[in-house]
Write a protein that holds these residues in place. Sequence first.
Motif, PDB file in Angstrom:
ATOM      1  N   GLU A 183       0.961  -1.210   0.188  1.00 25.83           N
ATOM      2  CA  GLU A 183       0.040   0.151  -0.142  1.00 25.83           C
ATOM      3  C   GLU A 183       0.987   1.209  -0.054  1.00 25.83           C
ATOM      4  O   GLU A 183       1.982   1.162   0.610  1.00 25.83           O
ATOM      5  CB  GLU A 183      -0.833   0.094   1.213  1.00 25.83           C
ATOM      6  CG  GLU A 183      -2.077   0.956   1.190  1.00 25.83           C
ATOM      7  CD  GLU A 183      -1.666   2.205   1.620  1.00 25.83           C
ATOM      8  OE1 GLU A 183      -2.550   3.205   1.450  1.00 25.83           O
ATOM      9  OE2 GLU A 183      -0.800   2.342   2.427  1.00 25.83           O
ATOM     10  N   SER A 219      -7.155   3.363  -1.288  1.00 28.38           N
ATOM     11  CA  SER A 219      -5.801   3.865  -1.542  1.00 28.38           C
ATOM     12  C   SER A 219      -5.028   3.133  -2.787  1.00 28.38           C
ATOM     13  O   SER A 219      -5.376   1.820  -3.029  1.00 28.38           O
ATOM     14  CB  SER A 219      -5.033   3.964  -0.294  1.00 28.38           C
ATOM     15  OG  SER A 219      -4.916   2.314   0.172  1.00 28.38           O
ATOM     16  N   HIS A 221      -2.529   0.555  -4.493  1.00 27.28           N
ATOM     17  CA  HIS A 221      -1.867  -0.430  -4.285  1.00 27.28           C
ATOM     18  C   HIS A 221      -0.734  -1.104  -5.285  1.00 27.28           C
ATOM     19  O   HIS A 221      -1.410  -0.769  -6.414  1.00 27.28           O
ATOM     20  CB  HIS A 221      -2.810  -1.822  -3.703  1.00 27.28           C
ATOM     21  CG  HIS A 221      -3.381  -1.640  -2.276  1.00 27.28           C
ATOM     22  ND1 HIS A 221      -4.480  -0.661  -2.297  1.00 27.28           N
ATOM     23  CD2 HIS A 221      -3.213  -2.066  -1.187  1.00 27.28           C
ATOM     24  CE1 HIS A 221      -5.163  -0.607  -0.938  1.00 27.28           C
ATOM     25  NE2 HIS A 221      -4.231  -1.492  -0.479  1.00 27.28           N
TER      26      HIS A 221
END
Length: 250
Positions: A183, A219, A221
């Motif tokens: 991430e 978010s 990745h």
Amino acid sequence: MTEVLPPRHNRPWIHEDYDRTFEALRQGLSDDDIADHVGRKKSAVARRLRDLIRHVSEHQRPPFRAKALESFRGILEEDPGFPWEEKARDFHRSTGRPWWVPGAEDILRTAWESGDQTMHELTRTLCVREDHIADWMVRTGSASNTIEVVERLGCLPGGRLEANARIARDKASMLIWVLILTEQRIGVVHTSLHHDKESASHELDSLLPPDDAPLNYRSPHRWMIAERIVGEGHIRSTKSGSFFPQADPE
């Protein structure tokens, strides 16, 4: 955009490939048209002709690959009866490549689909080694690996192909697939081992945020699925990608 590969891309060179190449050269076709006629990339045709020139003219420096087709046009102009089949066969023999006689692909394809011929019978019919036949089956997509070839066609006991298949089985028993997910803000968030690619891909799908998740849960990745055997390093396949969330439409 995915590149569309010509029909004979990465296939072993056979008698018919050379026949089409020299036929096109004698017809005066352009380099691009010759490649289309042969069914290979222009660079692949030029590379093979450059290797052939190097073999035919041992004491002459071979041309740059881009000039190989033009050089052979000159050779054919000086010698219209250039014995390409004899030279190509000798080139294959001297470099350890199998010489595939006319119709070899049809024989191999039929043998694989019908299962009526053994590996021993094919080697006698085509006068090539069994590992060359196995390589042809894998490179053309008939078989997925050497193990499959041996299970379907058999092999010579104690021969090279049997040894290759045994090594392949040993490696297959140790094969693992590694899934790593990172991430953007915090680094690695998941690492797992799997017995096949499908289970690793399924695990990845379960880890990535769904499309309908709130934007703050989506978010960026990055992920990687790698095929590995302990002790082999990074020589096997690795597939990677990214997930970048899109803002919700207003």
